[in-house]
Design a protein around this motif. Sequence first.
Motif, short mmCIF file in Angstrom:
data_model
loop_
_atom_site.label_atom_id
_atom_site.label_comp_id
_atom_site.label_asym_id
_atom_site.label_seq_id
_atom_site.Cartn_x
_atom_site.Cartn_y
_atom_site.Cartn_z
N GLU A 131 0.83 -1.21 0.00
CA GLU A 131 0.00 0.00 0.00
C GLU A 131 0.87 1.25 0.00
OE1 GLU A 131 -3.05 -0.33 2.97
OE2 GLU A 131 -3.79 1.67 2.49
N PHE A 132 0.39 2.31 -0.65
CA PHE A 132 1.13 3.58 -0.60
C PHE A 132 0.16 4.74 -0.38
CE2 PHE A 132 0.54 2.42 -5.09
CZ PHE A 132 -0.17 3.51 -5.56
N ASN A 133 0.73 5.87 -0.07
CA ASN A 133 -0.04 7.10 0.19
C ASN A 133 -1.05 6.96 1.33
OD1 ASN A 133 1.23 8.78 -1.61
ND2 ASN A 133 -0.11 8.20 -3.31
N THR A 134 -0.71 6.18 2.33
CA THR A 134 -1.63 6.04 3.47
C THR A 134 -1.67 7.30 4.32
OG1 THR A 134 0.20 4.97 4.56
CG2 THR A 134 -1.53 3.53 3.76
N GLN A 135 -0.69 8.19 4.09
CA GLN A 135 -0.64 9.41 4.91
C GLN A 135 -1.75 10.39 4.51
OE1 GLN A 135 1.36 8.75 2.43
NE2 GLN A 135 1.94 10.57 1.30
N ILE A 136 -2.37 10.16 3.34
CA ILE A 136 -3.45 11.07 2.92
C ILE A 136 -4.77 10.55 3.50
CG2 ILE A 136 -4.69 11.97 0.91
CD1 ILE A 136 -2.10 11.63 -0.65
N VAL A 137 -5.38 11.36 4.34
CA VAL A 137 -6.61 10.89 4.98
C VAL A 137 -7.75 11.90 4.81
CG1 VAL A 137 -5.42 9.48 6.71
CG2 VAL A 137 -5.95 11.85 7.22
N SER A 138 -8.95 11.38 4.91
CA SER A 138 -10.14 12.22 4.72
C SER A 138 -10.27 13.24 5.84
CB SER A 138 -11.40 11.36 4.71
OG SER A 138 -11.42 10.60 3.56
N ASP A 139 -10.87 14.36 5.48
CA ASP A 139 -11.05 15.43 6.45
C ASP A 139 -12.46 15.99 6.29
OD1 ASP A 139 -10.36 17.13 8.42
OD2 ASP A 139 -9.13 18.47 7.20
N ASN A 140 -12.73 17.01 7.08
CA ASN A 140 -14.03 17.69 6.97
C ASN A 140 -13.74 19.12 6.53
OD1 ASN A 140 -16.63 18.56 7.24
ND2 ASN A 140 -16.69 18.42 9.49
N PRO A 141 -13.37 19.31 5.24
CA PRO A 141 -12.87 20.63 4.82
C PRO A 141 -13.92 21.73 4.90
CG PRO A 141 -13.19 19.21 2.92
CD PRO A 141 -13.42 18.37 4.12
N LEU A 142 -15.20 21.39 4.84
CA LEU A 142 -16.22 22.43 4.90
C LEU A 142 -16.69 22.67 6.33
CD1 LEU A 142 -18.57 21.51 1.91
CD2 LEU A 142 -16.44 22.77 1.87
N GLY A 143 -16.18 21.88 7.25
CA GLY A 143 -16.66 21.99 8.63
C GLY A 143 -18.13 21.61 8.73
N PHE A 144 -18.55 20.64 7.95
CA PHE A 144 -19.95 20.19 7.95
C PHE A 144 -20.31 19.70 9.35
CE2 PHE A 144 -23.76 18.10 6.76
CZ PHE A 144 -24.10 18.50 5.48
N LYS A 145 -21.34 20.29 9.92
CA LYS A 145 -21.70 19.96 11.32
C LYS A 145 -22.04 18.48 11.45
CE LYS A 145 -23.21 24.31 13.17
NZ LYS A 145 -24.31 25.23 13.19
#
Lengths: 214, 756
Positions: B545-559
Motif C-alpha cells: 500500500e502507498f499514500n496512506t498518509q493522505i486521509v479524509s477530512d471535513n474541509p467544509l466543517g460540515f456539522k
Amino acid sequence: MSINLNDLLRKYKSHPYEDHEILAPHTGVVKFKVEEGQAVKGPSGQWLHRPGTLLYILEREKNPKRITSRFDGIVTDLRVDLDGKFVEAGQPLMLIRHRLNKQEITNRILKEVLHIFPAPERARYFFTPETSTKIEKGKAKSLSVKTGDEIVIMSLMKRDTILNYEGPSGVLYEVYFKNGDILEQGAPLFGVCLPERLPFVEKVIQRIKTEWDD
Amino acid sequence: MEQKSILDSGKYLVTLQDRVSYLADIKGGFEWGNLRELFERVQELRTNLFEYSERELLQQIHSLEGRIEFAERQVAKRLRPIEIVNIVRSVQRFTLLDILENCYDSFTELGGDGEFNIDPAVIAARATITRRVKNRLYYHQVMVIGHEKGMGEEFRNGGCAKPWGNEKALRYMKVAETEGIPIHFYIFTPGAYPIEDYPGAAQQIARNLFEMAKLRVPMISFISEGGSGGAEAIGLADMRLMASRGYYSVISPEGAAAIEGRIKEGGKVPRKLVEHCAEQLKMTAKDNLELGTIDRIVEEPPLGAKRSDFKFFKRLRYEMVRATDEVVLKTKSFRAFRAYALRRQSQDKEKVFNDEFDIHIKWTLSESEKDRLLEIRSKKYRAMGRGYKVLKRPFSKRLTRFWESTRHKYYDIRYGLLRKQSKNLQKILEEVSSEGSVIFKTVTESMRAAYDFVFPAPQKPAQTSQQDPLRRSIFMQDWEQYISPLANEDRTVTCPNAEKYGCKDLWVPDLYGEYSGVCPTCGHHFPLEYQWYLENLFDKGSVREFNTQIVSDNPLGFKGFDEKLKKAIERTRRGSAIITFDAEVLGIKLVVAMLYSDFRSGTVGSAEGEKFIRACDRARTTRRPFLAYIHTTGGIRIHEGTLGVIQMPRCTLAVREYIDSGGLYIVVYDNNSYAGPVASFLGCSPYQVGIRSSRIGFAGPRVIRETTGTDVPPDYHKARNALKRGHIQGIWDRREFRKNLFEALMTMGGPNLYYK
C-alpha cells in the motif's frame, strides 16, 4: 367432445372460487403471520416486484424465510395447531381462496369450450387482409373458419409465412391479439367455437355478465 | 421601468407585482414581512385602476414603490444560501437564451429549434461576440453550449440534460475543436436527467469529461446553477466563472437533507433541515471562490439578475471576453507581451466598469500554444480540491520530491529511453536476419550476442509464472488460504433467486468458503468484504500500500461530520474510502485503486481523489497497468461539497493522461457503483467490467422515481442490463476474476506497458 354448458355454469356458481393450497416448501418451524379469514394480496407493481402479504415465517437452520402470498384472496383452513411447530416439507398450512370475477370465469369457460389456435413460434402476427377487414368491421363472430383457411400471417425477421387453420370448423369467436403484436410461442391467437355450441356459449356469457356479482 | 403617466401605470403595476412575487420566491412564500399585504395592495390597484384619479394613483404607486424598495433592501442585506438557491430557481431569472440574445451579436442554434430538438434542455450555438477597442469593433466566433431552463416551457425539463443532450454538447465541442474556436459554456442545471438509456447519464458525462480534458481549444464556463454531475458534463473549462447569486453544489439542499435526515421516500423533508444543509454545503459563489473551485465571480445586482437586466449582460459579455483573453494569453510563448497584456486586463478591474478593451487579442492558437493550453489545464485541475489531511511525512518534503524525481527518471530511462533504443535495434537485427543470408548470419549472430549482453531480455511475466512453481498461482487453488469471516456462522441463507431457479438453501460456511460467495445453482454473487479480493486476487505478499498518509477530512466543517468520520476511521482503521497499492497478478506488476464500502459507503472526497490521481500518476511513471476495483461507491461525498465534485474532472484528467501515455486502465465494478465516480474517472475507461450480480448506474431507483416520476424495473441497474445498454464491456465471475484479469493485462492496453 361434448361439454354441458349448464353443468359448467352450475359448477362455477356452486363454487366460484379458486383455491390455492399453501404447502410448506421444506421442513422447519412455522410461525403464522396471518389469521383465519384475513384478506391477503399477491405480488403487485408494474413488474410484480413488490411481494404480497407475509403469510408465515419458516425457520430452518437459523434461516428465517419469509413466505409471502402469491395470490389475492382470503385465508381459510389455517392450521393454527401447527403454529410454532416443526413441519415436514409438503405439509398443507392454509388455503388461499380467491373469488373469481366475471372476466376470469368468462375466460375459463371460453378456454374450455373453444378450440384455441396457438402461436407456433415467437413472432409478430397479423390477420390476413380479408380476415382483418371483417374483424375491423366487428363481424368476427360471423366469420366461419375451416381447416386449410388462410387466417393469420406470421412475420419473423421480415419473412412472412401464412398460417393455415387446422382444427374443427366453426366461428371465430375470440381474438387474443392485435395486428402486429409480438407473441410468445404457444400463446393463444384466436378461439373457434363450434356452430352448434354458439347459441349456448353466447347465452352463458350473457348470463354471467348479468347475474354474476363481481 | 420608469413610470411617466397614468397610461403606463397598468404596465408599471405589473412590474411592481413581479418584484413582490420575486421577493416571495426568494423568501419561500408571502409569509415574510409585509409581502402579502404589498402583493394584495398592488393587485387591488391593478383591479381598480380607473377608480382613482391620476394624482391619487401616482401617489399610491410612488408610496408602494418605496415600500417595495425598502423590502428589497432588507432581503438583500443578508441573503442566506437557501435564498440564493431560490433566486436561481426563480422563473424571473435570466436563462441561456437571454444571454445569447444580449451578450452575443448574432447566433445560430445548432441541432435544434425550440421543441424540435434531440434535447431541448441543451443548447448549442455558433455565436459572434464583439469586443470594443477604442471605438472599433472586433468580432470573435465562439461556440456556445449550455443548459436552457426555459421560460416556463415544460419541454426544456428545467435544464436537466438527458444523456443524448450531453452527447450533443460533446459533438459540438468537437466541431469547435476542428474549427479552432473557443467554447463558452453556460451551466444552468439542477442536475442531469438520471436515466440509463443509451448513451447513459453517467457514461456520457464521463465521455464528455474525458474529451474535455484534452480538448484543444480555450474553454470558459459560467455557472448560474451548477447541480453536481450535470454541471460537470460541460464544466471542465480553463476558466470557471460564477454568477454572484448562483449556486454550485454537490447535491440539491433537499437531496442532502433527505440523506442527512434519513427521510423515507415520499416523506416531507423539514424546511429547517433543508436550510441547514444549504448552509453546510457551501454552495454560494463566495464559498466556491474560497474553496478554489471557481476562478472568478461575475457580479450581479444584489437580488440576482433578471431577464431585463441589460447592465448585467453587458458585464457578463465583458467578463467572458476577458476570461477568454486570459486563457489565450497564458498560452503565448512571448512572455513580455503576455505579462503586458494581462496587466492591462487586470487594470481594467480597478477602473469603473466599462466594456471597452485596450487591445485586441486574437483567439486562434498555434499547435505549440494548444499544447501549452492543455498543460496549464492539467496543472490547474491538479491544484484544485485539496481538502484532505496529510499525516506525518516519513521524509522531508524536499527528500520526497527528490525521491519522486529520481524514481521518475529511473523508469524513464529503463522503460523509455533504453526500451526505445532496444526496440529499434531489435527491429534492425530482425530485418537483417530475415534476409537469411548465410554470409550475414555469422555477423548478426555475434551482434545479437553482444546486444543480448547489453540489453538482457526482460523476464516475461507469463513465462515467469510458468517457470516458477511458487508463482504459478491458479486461483481456484489459492483461495483456500483466506476464508471470509462471514463463513464463521453455523446457519443457512436463501439465494434471492431461489424462487426463480429453485436454488437450495446454502450453508454459510460452504457459501463463503468453498463457493467463494457464489450460489452454485444460479451463480448469484453474495457480497464479500474487500479483504477477500486483496487476499485472493493478487499474488501472495505482493500487495504494497502507498499514500496512506493522505486521509479524509471535513474541509467544509460540515456539522456532525467529524464524528461520522471518526467512527469510520475507528471501524475500518483506514483514513479514506480508497486503498491504493502496488500488486502483482501472476507476476505482472500493476497499480491498483480500490474503493470499498466500509468507509462512508465508498464515497469519493478530496482524499480519495488525490490518492486516485497519485496512483494513476504512479502507474504512468512506472509504466504499469492501472486497475480500479470498485468494491462499492456511493458517489461523491456530499459533506465535502464542491471539493468532492471537483474530483470528477481532476481524476478524469489524470486518467486521460495515463491512457494517452499508452497504459492500460481497467475498471471492475462490484456490488454497487453509482453517481459521480461512475460519471467521470470510472465511466471513461475503455475497459469496464462488472462482477456478476453487481449494480451500476448514475442515480438509484429512488432518485429516478423522484426526478422523472416514473418507476424503474427492479433489475434496471443490474450488470446484465448495463452490458445490454453498452455501458460495460463484460461480466466476470468472481471465481474467474484473477484469470480474466491476467488475460486482460496480457492482451489489452497501449504500447507503453513495461512488459510489452
